[in-house]
Scaffold this motif. Sequence first.
Motif, PDB file in Angstrom:
ATOM      1  N   GLY A  55       7.172   0.576   7.419  1.00 25.26           N
ATOM      2  CA  GLY A  55       5.741   0.776   7.627  1.00 25.26           C
ATOM      3  C   GLY A  55       5.302   2.185   7.286  1.00 25.26           C
ATOM      4  N   LEU A  56       6.085   3.169   7.712  1.00 22.43           N
ATOM      5  CA  LEU A  56       5.729   4.569   7.441  1.00 22.43           C
ATOM      6  C   LEU A  56       5.832   4.893   5.958  1.00 22.43           C
ATOM      7  CD1 LEU A  56       7.462   6.320  10.482  1.00 22.43           C
ATOM      8  CD2 LEU A  56       5.012   5.968  10.129  1.00 22.43           C
ATOM      9  N   PHE A  82       7.158  -3.993  -1.529  1.00 28.33           N
ATOM     10  CA  PHE A  82       7.731  -3.613  -0.244  1.00 28.33           C
ATOM     11  C   PHE A  82       7.452  -4.690   0.809  1.00 28.33           C
ATOM     12  CE2 PHE A  82       8.808   0.049  -2.299  1.00 28.33           C
ATOM     13  CZ  PHE A  82       9.179   1.116  -1.492  1.00 28.33           C
ATOM     14  N   GLY A  83       6.431  -5.479   0.592  1.00 27.81           N
ATOM     15  CA  GLY A  83       6.111  -6.550   1.537  1.00 27.81           C
ATOM     16  C   GLY A  83       7.198  -7.595   1.649  1.00 27.81           C
ATOM     17  N   LEU A  84       8.064  -7.707   0.637  1.00 29.90           N
ATOM     18  CA  LEU A  84       9.139  -8.693   0.692  1.00 29.90           C
ATOM     19  C   LEU A  84      10.161  -8.365   1.770  1.00 29.90           C
ATOM     20  CD1 LEU A  84       9.849  -9.398  -3.093  1.00 29.90           C
ATOM     21  CD2 LEU A  84       8.514 -10.767  -1.483  1.00 29.90           C
ATOM     22  N   PHE A  85      10.225  -7.094   2.164  1.00 28.72           N
ATOM     23  CA  PHE A  85      11.186  -6.731   3.210  1.00 28.72           C
ATOM     24  C   PHE A  85      10.730  -7.234   4.585  1.00 28.72           C
ATOM     25  CE2 PHE A  85      12.010  -3.343   0.042  1.00 28.72           C
ATOM     26  CZ  PHE A  85      13.356  -3.594  -0.162  1.00 28.72           C
ATOM     27  N   THR A 102      10.610  -7.181  16.580  1.00 29.44           N
ATOM     28  CA  THR A 102       9.461  -8.028  16.251  1.00 29.44           C
ATOM     29  C   THR A 102       8.161  -7.254  16.389  1.00 29.44           C
ATOM     30  OG1 THR A 102      10.677  -9.978  17.022  1.00 29.44           O
ATOM     31  CG2 THR A 102       8.289 -10.183  16.785  1.00 29.44           C
ATOM     32  N   VAL A 103       8.036  -6.510  17.462  1.00 30.11           N
ATOM     33  CA  VAL A 103       6.814  -5.714  17.668  1.00 30.11           C
ATOM     34  C   VAL A 103       6.725  -4.597  16.629  1.00 30.11           C
ATOM     35  CG1 VAL A 103       5.642  -4.147  19.250  1.00 30.11           C
ATOM     36  CG2 VAL A 103       6.659  -6.262  20.109  1.00 30.11           C
ATOM     37  N   MET A 110       0.533  -4.652   9.110  1.00 27.87           N
ATOM     38  CA  MET A 110      -0.838  -4.144   9.091  1.00 27.87           C
ATOM     39  C   MET A 110      -1.058  -3.192   7.922  1.00 27.87           C
ATOM     40  SD  MET A 110      -2.203  -5.796  11.474  1.00 27.87           S
ATOM     41  CE  MET A 110      -3.805  -4.973  11.429  1.00 27.87           C
ATOM     42  N   VAL A 111      -0.073  -2.343   7.635  1.00 26.37           N
ATOM     43  CA  VAL A 111      -0.226  -1.395   6.522  1.00 26.37           C
ATOM     44  C   VAL A 111      -0.295  -2.146   5.198  1.00 26.37           C
ATOM     45  CG1 VAL A 111       0.873   0.492   5.262  1.00 26.37           C
ATOM     46  CG2 VAL A 111       0.893   0.496   7.758  1.00 26.37           C
TER      47      VAL A 111
END
Length: 359
Positions: A55-56, A82-85, A102-103, A110-111
């Motif tokens: 996310g960062l 990167f969304g595939l991860f 999970t959290v 969201m990013v």
Amino acid sequence: MAQVDTAETAQDAAGGRDTGAETWRAAIRRAIHNGSRPGPWKRGPVLAALALLLGLSMLLHAKIPNWIGNLGSLVETFLPWFGLFIPVLLAGALWRRSASATVALLLPVMVWLNLFGGLLGDKSHPGGDLTVAGHNVGADNRDPAGTARDLAASGADVLALQELTPQARGTYEKELAKAYPYHTVQGTVGLWSRLPLSDTRPVDTQMDYGPLAATKPVDTKLTYNRALRTTVATAHGPMAVYVAHLGSARVNPRDGFSTGHRDRNAQALAAAIAADQNERVVLLGDLNGTMDDRAFNDITSQMRSVQEAAGDGFGFTWPAGFPVARIDQILVRGVKPQGSWVLPATGSDHLPVAAGIKW
């Protein structure tokens, strides 16, 4: 008989004591085992850390330094992937039953949605005053005639081609002559138009913005040209059109993501567009980079990407067999994008792109 019954009773009593002891020992072992197992919030700390790192990385991609092998630009080039991860980490979190992991995945989700969620829907609108198209036709294209016919059939009013070779130039001029009465070729780039052209000239994308810029002779001749500028006479007034093919980007062990030539080209092109006095400007070209790459900030700060404004999906264009990045771009200033789409494959290793624009 009495003696036998007494012996059996004693044995039963001893067995009962043994069974009770075993039950207590089993209960103690279960308690120790359950007490040693981490709870759902303590499971999967590595997964949680990886989710936060993902996310960062997306959130702060502009802060990733380029002095380490152009790592920042490399990340930005493939940023949508990167969304595939995310589903991979989610599967690991569910397998480990890790509430913390999970959290933590909420951050990259969201990013990613904030960065690319707008590209998932169709933002195109019907109509348009003009259709423009661009295509890197490929120097190794074995069927330039077929490529030219396919492009002419696209219905584009203005067609920009890059990577024209001297051997194939005549073929494109012959095949496109009927559909496009006006055209210009400057070096390896060309523009074909249904509307008259004027004020055509090459654009020097080899300009040096470094310490040696002041020593470059004013009358330096271009050894080869990869960009042009012309004016298209439309029913709504003149429109400046730029066609560009920027330097290649390469990944190699020594230099990492090598983009020096491309970045210098982009800077020179941005300066030329900024100095253009025409209110309406369109850029069509193989820029060898995505619009997320910081190298194009000087261009994107003054022009809009038609794919981001009016496209449907990511519009990846390269390589043609399995596109992973959109490096063939259409950007506009002073006109409104109505739609953006990718045309079917030709004999090139790039896919053609097209857009409808409106005054």
